[in-house]
Design a protein around this motif. Sequence first.
Motif, PDB file in Angstrom:
ATOM      1  N   ALA A 129       0.825  -1.214   0.000  1.00  0.00           N
ATOM      2  CA  ALA A 129       0.000   0.000   0.000  1.00  0.00           C
ATOM      3  C   ALA A 129       0.856   1.259   0.000  1.00  0.00           C
ATOM      4  N   HIS A 133       0.907   3.663  -3.291  1.00  0.00           N
ATOM      5  CA  HIS A 133       0.262   4.969  -3.141  1.00  0.00           C
ATOM      6  C   HIS A 133       1.263   6.100  -2.941  1.00  0.00           C
ATOM      7  N   ASP A 134       2.085   6.010  -1.910  1.00  0.00           N
ATOM      8  CA  ASP A 134       2.941   7.136  -1.535  1.00  0.00           C
ATOM      9  C   ASP A 134       4.188   7.271  -2.401  1.00  0.00           C
ATOM     10  N   THR A 139      -3.588   5.711  -7.388  1.00  0.00           N
ATOM     11  CA  THR A 139      -4.747   6.110  -6.585  1.00  0.00           C
ATOM     12  C   THR A 139      -5.263   4.889  -5.825  1.00  0.00           C
ATOM     13  N   HIS A 140      -6.104   5.141  -4.832  1.00  0.00           N
ATOM     14  CA  HIS A 140      -6.684   4.023  -4.085  1.00  0.00           C
ATOM     15  C   HIS A 140      -7.550   3.154  -4.997  1.00  0.00           C
ATOM     16  N   ILE A 143      -5.167   0.946  -6.904  1.00  0.00           N
ATOM     17  CA  ILE A 143      -4.613  -0.073  -5.998  1.00  0.00           C
ATOM     18  C   ILE A 143      -5.649  -1.155  -5.744  1.00  0.00           C
ATOM     19  N   SER A 154      -7.665  -0.639   0.747  1.00  0.00           N
ATOM     20  CA  SER A 154      -6.440   0.056   0.358  1.00  0.00           C
ATOM     21  C   SER A 154      -6.171   1.224   1.303  1.00  0.00           C
ATOM     22  N   LYS A 155      -7.201   1.990   1.587  1.00  0.00           N
ATOM     23  CA  LYS A 155      -7.050   3.152   2.476  1.00  0.00           C
ATOM     24  C   LYS A 155      -6.654   2.723   3.883  1.00  0.00           C
ATOM     25  N   LEU A 158      -3.026   1.504   4.018  1.00  0.00           N
ATOM     26  CA  LEU A 158      -2.100   2.632   3.962  1.00  0.00           C
ATOM     27  C   LEU A 158      -2.058   3.362   5.299  1.00  0.00           C
TER      28      LEU A 158
END
Length: 175
Positions: A129, A133-134, A139-140, A143, A154-155, A158
């Motif tokens: 994640a 993402h980072d 984007t979520h 992902i 995903s959120k 992360l």
Amino acid sequence: MREVPDRRLVDRIRRHGDEASFRALYQRHSPALFRLAVRLTDDRDGMAEDFVHDTWIRASERWAEFGWRSSLRTWLAGILLNRIREARRAWARHPTESLAEFAQDLEPLDERLDLERAMSQLPAGYRTAVVLHDIEGFTHEEIASLLGVEVGTSKSQLSRARRALRPWLEPRSVL
């Protein structure tokens, strides 16, 4: 010189087996795939190159299946992620000596760690994640599609990964 869009290059490969188009895609996307493979595996055994190579082989076998429901970058990253997952499952069933050596070589968690070392301590899902993402900028939604999970998963992965990384990366006061 203007860059030929991925879609046109893939079309040339599909229709004519155009080697120059394949080479252009390979040169365009391989550096990012390699960075992703290194970050997800820590490249402890020098496997990142092999994963990228396998990704291109699998992509070559599946051009006809690619329907442009995502970007080519996302599709290739998905193939790479699946290849890494397959390897992790195989390693779990048949651990190799190099992985055992890896576990012995880890520094204690109370020592100051840089980002790469800290991320190597994360569970695979959290690390994936953060990297996607980072670091890679997915984007979520992308992902979730890549990993076959819900956007909320995903959120949350992360968020948990960032929380787990925070203590390792905070500056330490010197007395």
